[in-house]
Design an enzyme around this catalytic site. Structure first.
Site, PDB file in Angstrom:
ATOM      1  N   LYS A   1       1.379  -1.293   0.103  1.00 16.81           N
ATOM      2  CA  LYS A   1      -0.114  -0.093  -0.108  1.00 16.81           C
ATOM      3  C   LYS A   1       0.926   1.350  -0.128  1.00 16.81           C
ATOM      4  O   LYS A   1       1.967   1.111   0.767  1.00 16.81           O
ATOM      5  CB  LYS A   1      -1.095   0.602   1.088  1.00 16.81           C
ATOM      6  CG  LYS A   1      -2.042   1.359   1.147  1.00 16.81           C
ATOM      7  CD  LYS A   1      -2.469   1.005   2.401  1.00 16.81           C
ATOM      8  CE  LYS A   1      -3.872   1.812   2.028  1.00 16.81           C
ATOM      9  NZ  LYS A   1      -4.596   1.991   3.831  1.00 16.81           N
TER      10      LYS A   1
ATOM     11  N   SER B   1     -10.193   1.742   2.472  1.00 16.54           N
ATOM     12  CA  SER B   1      -8.443   2.847   1.355  1.00 16.54           C
ATOM     13  C   SER B   1      -7.488   2.263   1.255  1.00 16.54           C
ATOM     14  O   SER B   1      -6.925   2.242  -0.106  1.00 16.54           O
ATOM     15  CB  SER B   1      -8.785   3.957   2.397  1.00 16.54           C
ATOM     16  OG  SER B   1      -7.276   3.064   4.031  1.00 16.54           O
TER      17      SER B   1
ATOM     18  N   SER C   1     -10.367   0.378   7.160  1.00 17.84           N
ATOM     19  CA  SER C   1     -10.235   0.161   5.402  1.00 17.84           C
ATOM     20  C   SER C   1      -9.181  -0.906   5.129  1.00 17.84           C
ATOM     21  O   SER C   1      -8.295  -1.158   3.756  1.00 17.84           O
ATOM     22  CB  SER C   1      -8.791   1.616   5.656  1.00 17.84           C
ATOM     23  OG  SER C   1      -9.534   2.628   5.393  1.00 17.84           O
TER      24      SER C   1
END
Ligand SMILES: [Mg+2]
Ligand SMILES: [Zn+2]
Lengths: 483, 95, 492
Positions: C76, C156, C180
């Site tokens: 990420k 996210s 997320s």
């Protein structure tokens, strides 16, 4: 008796409190492992934490916490075993995180006290409201470039203690005495070097004025004053300004001001900037600071003797006057020096030598107790030479000056220069006889009643003996021969 | 509680976010929507409740006072949008 | 090649049945083929990946295999990676190249992992749809039956979840502040776990809301997630909130079974407007656990319904302060201004997207003078009540099972008009962050349109082992084998 200022409408009293920022003595910063040392090349003592790089996190330094606790103990203050760090949010060029990690709601140290002695010999207690730990900011340099300010983050994150006093100060002298005493305590504790030139100690001065018996009026904060003398001047200048404002029918507005030492006046700072709203909240990157009571106790057990205790001991153990004791205790190194000199000797003689010739020599040569070539051992030896009558007092002064100049041991100077006191009565008698033979007219005058002339004869004999004659023996011989 | 346009500008200023006049009304509407929804917390009785500050329920660890970092001015400055030698730079600040 | 789970790939690498280079090259190829459509990666790093694969093959040849040697992962783009651009999905960090490696990614590298590149995300991890990324939205690899309109992958960690679901990575790192990890895992039909707060170091992870942020993995199976978490987790002295607690063998816990466990079912999670299929799936999941020997217990978490509103005070408040450092002075993008304030205001107005600015403003407001007590302090007290709810029920049960999300993945154009509708996505996940607990999402079935639906397992602090045990039992019972439309290795 108490300090007041006269205005056109009457007598005014000053109300003042100080917020002192004292840099903690530690090897590394409060929340990062970068060096906290002063004076390095720009941006060389910066960790990614200090530069507030993304994802960087603070980890607290145990020694900085210990230093705050020691300071609290030295100020007779309450140590809070539970304290917390908050963020103080504002934007500034030298504040990389966009917030300062500080202690707002729950400081590590609570209420304490600083006792000061004023020039008239009276004493006063100034309350300490609190002491908390916080980060220093970086440094902005404004004079390197016409369009830009330059930022150096070496100081960013260095540990500071903010020590806030109660508004107990009533005169410039008290402000100066408080700061001096506070600095002395911090230096004794070894928690701050108190070096105001390097900015390791600086004061925000809160000043208001009032008529006798009134409640407090609006105060102004004079920021970042960096010498004790300037603090005293700033208190007076700001008080006078406020008296002027009130007496002209105006209203003092609460604001932040700067002291301009060249003009001896304060001026408004960033007056157009919007009111600060620091949005304090607990720093979520940190946890509560919980201290172990035993740990605090062990720090307390290892505290050095502090100035007030030392002064009292010098009075009781050495028989010094309180005034002399306070002077010798002013700095730890001086006090230690005195004790080394006084050990096994006449303490009053030691004190007189230190406060007389020794301090004068330091002043004259621009040296300090740490750099002077006259060690405590040598000064002690000099006193021994006087006590055992190897040299007399006058010669001792000469030997001392040679010690200052050469750094040699007093005995070596005495031997080398042949300054040993003459106690041989034959030599003294010979010198006395020679002086009397050359001054028959004065003998007559002396015998006719001019007794002052005795001093003249002593002087002449000492001169003839190059100052080395034992003064008592010279006196005795003269008295005999003039009888 | 709800925000008027002046409050929107004040918050934007505190947060150092430029907000053009044309945006104020829309932002005001969005923020008031969110704040109105948050007001449901008024129902909760928190009398006598100790606030929970952080995610971790421990006391803080203390690190040793040793210099372990620094001496990396180039790495520290490498991402600077503008620099002059060993310094970061900003438009001149007047105090 | 793409059919292998992480555990299977690891075994095949160790047995030298496949080489790390082959495996990585296959995934690099998948990224080349699929990323233009899915946009799961902001910055693919194929050369670095192949180099790392070669090094992994050497280590394997010498018999020096670590737990993840040769395993290709997506990272990420919230984890700082040394020498590799890290954007946090924001324009303001578009030029930022960290001179340091986050602890979590350093742990993965230590264990031999191969990084394929930096995965897309909502800007500064603020979002539930990946629509707030400055680098374009991520497309969910799944589509509804007979409907090719693009769906969101959740957020996210949408890039991480989409990459794993589409076989563009064997696993990925993710972070979870309010859901997320778990919400995108549920939307993409994969597994994700947010461990206990303090289990993974936050050092080097771009901060959103420090008291809530936790790193965790997304993977195809519960066991894969356990293997990845075992590598990512561990005490870190550089993070004051990191827990000095040993990392157990999470993968072993997956085999424990649930016999004798007491599973709580919080009645407040039965919400108005929840899809009936989700309610049905939840009941099915509880039945599976009962069949496997667990006892199902009805419990109450009365303050759950205030979790979201509390979250939307706490998280923006912390974010407003955490994001103050993005000022155009030391790194990142700068917009000029005539003075310092103008430089700040322009840099931040140009560099942050609308959702980030909205949250900074909310956060600034709730902390500002006169409002702190009414908002922030109040939220902290409600947060204490939410934690107390969980603490109380965990005296009686070993884990809780709930739906992961109130709906399946939605369309990229939907729910854009009102921020609050978007916030409701996290209604089941947020309370877990508020209390700092571990929570795992796993796919357990499909809705009528063929989209995956997820269940959530919530555990006691630092008891991820029970969470994995329950998750693995549900996984075995569910036998979820459906595959997304877009994926590597699918017949062209
Ligand atoms: Mg101040
Ligand atoms: Zn301060």
């Amino acid at each position: 008796m108490s300090y007041t200022l006269e205005g056109s409408t009457g007598t005014w009293e000053i109300v003042c409190g100080l917020e002192v920022h004292a840099q903690v003595i530690s090897k590394s910063k409060l929340f990062s492992g970068a060096s906290a040392e002063y004076g390095a090349e720009p941006n060389t003592q910066v960790s990614f934490v200090d530069a507030a790089m993304p994802g960087m996190l603070p980890v607290i330094n145990r020694e900085c916490v210990a230093q705050a606790v020691r300071t609290g103990l030295g100020l007779d203050a309450k140590i809070n075993l539970w304290s917390r760090f908050d963020r103080k949010n504002y934007f500034y060029a030298d504040l990389p995180q966009g917030y300062q990690i500080s202690q707002f709601a729950h400081p590590i140290v609570g209420e304490g006290i600083v006792d000061v002695t004023l020039s008239d010999g009276s004493t006063k207690s100034i309350g300490v409201t609190r002491l908390h730990l916080e980060q220093d900011a970086g440094k902005s340099l404004h004079d390197q470039d016409p369009q830009r300010s330059f930022i150096d983050l070496n100081r960013s994150g260095v540990a500071l203690m903010e020590i806030v006093s109660e508004p107990d100060i009533r005169s410039p002298e008290e402000a100066g005495a408080y700061l001096t005493k506070l600095r002395q305590i911090l230096r004794y504790l070894g928690t701050c070097d108190g070096n105001m030139d390097e900015g390791s100690m600086r004061a925000d001065v809160n000043v208001s004025v009032r008529k006798h018996g009134e409640a407090f009026r609006t105060r102004c904060e004079v920021k970042n004053v960096n010498s004790i003398r300037f603090v005293m001047l700033a208190v007076e200048a700001e008080a006078k300004r406020q008296i002027g404002v009130w007496e002209d029918g105006g209203e003092v507005v609460q604001e932040t001001r700067l002291f301009d030492p060249t003009k001896n006046e304060t001026r408004s700072m960033r007056s157009k900037e919007d009111a600060h709203d620091y949005r304090y909240f607990p720093d979520p990157d940190l946890l509560p600071l919980v201290l172990d009571a035993d740990w605090v106790q062990s720090l307390k057990a290892h505290l050095p003797e502090l100035p007030d205790a030392k002064t009292a001991r010098f009075v009781s153990d050495y028989g010094l006057s309180a005034y002399d004791a306070r002077i010798l205790v002013m700095e730890q190194a001086t006090a230690d020096f005195f004790e080394a000199v006084a050990k096994g000797r006449d303490p009053k003689l030691a004190a007189n030598w230190m406060m007389g010739d020794f301090f004068a020599a330091l002043n004259r040569t621009g040296t300090t107790i740490e750099t002077t070539p006259v060690s405590a051992a040598f000064l002690g030896e000099l006193i021994d030479l006087i006590t055992d009558k190897t040299i007399n007092g006058r010669i001792a002064k000469e030997v001392f000056e040679a010690m200052v100049e050469t750094g040699q041991a007093p005995a070596a100077i005495v031997a080398e220069k042949g300054l040993r006191q003459v106690t041989d009565t034959g030599a003294i008698d010979a010198a006395v006889d020679a002086v009397l033979a050359a001054n028959t007219d004065k003998i007559a005058a002396y015998k006719a009643g001019q007794e002052k002339l005795f001093g003249f004869f002593v002087g002449q004999v000492m001169k003839a003996m190059a100052g080395k004659g034992n003064p008592a023996l010279v006196n005795e011989a003269l008295k005999q021969k003039l009888a | 509680m709800s925000l008027d346009p002046e409050a929107v500008r004040r918050i934007a200023r505190l947060a150092r976010l430029r907000v053009d006049d044309g945006q104020v009304a829309q932002i005001q509407g969005e923020l008031n929507g969110i704040l109105g929804w948050i007001d449901q917390l008024n129902e909760v009785d928190v009398e006598g409740v100790e606030p929970l500050t952080g995610g971790a329920l421990m006391a803080m660890r203390l690190r040793d006072d040793v210099v372990t970092d620094g001496d990396q001015a180039e790495a520290v400055l490498a991402n600077a949008p503008d620099r002059d030698g060993p310094f970061y730079t900003v438009p001149k600040v007047v105090e | 090649m793409f059919e292998l789970s992480l555990a299977q790939a690891r075994d095949a690498l160790r047995a030298r049945k496949i080489s790390a280079r082959e495996l990585t090259a296959a995934y690099v190829g998948a990224i080349e083929a699929l990323n233009p459509e899915i946009n799961a990666y902001i910055t693919p790093t194929p050369e670095l990946a192949l180099q790392a694969a070669d090094a992994a093959d050497e280590a394997l040849a010498r018999g020096h295999a670590g737990p993840l040697t040769g395993i290709p992962l997506a990272i990420k783009d919230l984890f700082c990676t040394k020498g590799v651009r890290t954007t946090a999905g924001s324009k303001i960090l578009s030029p930022f190249i960290p001179p340091y490696e986050s602890t979590v990614t350093a742990n993965l590298l230590r264990d031999g992992a191969v990084f394929l590149g930096k995965a897309n995300l909502d800007e500064f991890a603020m979002g539930s749809s990946n629509l707030t990324s400055a680098y374009g939205p991520v497309t969910n690899p799944w589509t509804r039956h007979g409907d090719n309109r693009p769906l969101v992958p959740g957020g996210s960690s949408g890039g991480s979840a989409a990459a794993v679901a589409a076989r563009m990575a064997l696993g990925a790192t993710a972070t979870d502040t309010g859901g997320s990890i778990r919400q995108p895992a549920a939307f993409c039909g994969i597994v994700g776990i947010k461990p206990t707060y303090g289990r993974c170091s936050r050092w080097g992870v771009v901060a959103f809301a420090s008291s809530l942020d936790q790193a965790g993995p997304v993977a195809r199976t519960v066991e894969d997630a356990a293997i990845l978490l075992g590598s990512m987790a561990g005490f870190d002295a550089k993070d004051s909130t990191s827990a000095d607690i040993a990392v157990p063998d999470f993968a072993a816990a997956c085999k424990r079974g649930v016999r004798g466990l007491r599973i709580g079912v919080p009645r407040e999670y039965r919400m108005d407007g929840m899809a009936p299929e989700i309610e049905a799936l939840w009941q099915q999941g509880l039945a599976w656990l009962r069949d496997a020997g667990a006892t199902i217990v009805d419990v109450s978490l009365p303050h759950t319904k205030y979790g979201l509103a509390t979250y939307y005070i706490v998280a923006p408040a912390e974010a407003s302060s955490n994001l103050a450092r993005y000022d155009g002075v030391r790194y990142g993008a700068r917009s000029d201004g005539h003075d310092l304030t103008a430089l700040y205001e322009n840099t931040r107005a140009d560099g942050f997207g609308a959702e980030v600015k909205r949250r900074i403003m909310i956060g600034t407001y709730v902390l500002s003078a006169g409002y702190y007590d009414a908002y922030y302090l109040k939220a902290q007290k409600v947060r204490a009540l939410i934690l107390k709810d969980f603490t109380d029920v965990f005296r009686d049960v070993d884990a809780l099972v709930t739906p992961a999300t109130p709906t399946a993945a939605f369309g990229q154009g939907d729910r854009m008009d009102d921020p609050i509708t978007m916030y409701l996505n996290d209604v089941f996940t947020v309370p877990v962050n508020m209390a700092g607990l571990p929570g795992l999402a796993l796919p357990a079935g499909l809705d009528a349109t063929g989209l995956p639906l997820g269940l959530q397992v919530i555990g006691k602090p630092f008891d991820e082992e029970t969470v994995f045990a329950v998750g693995a039992a549900l996984e075995r019972a569910a036998g979820f084998t459906a595959l997304p439309t877009l994926r590597a290795g699918a017949a062209a």
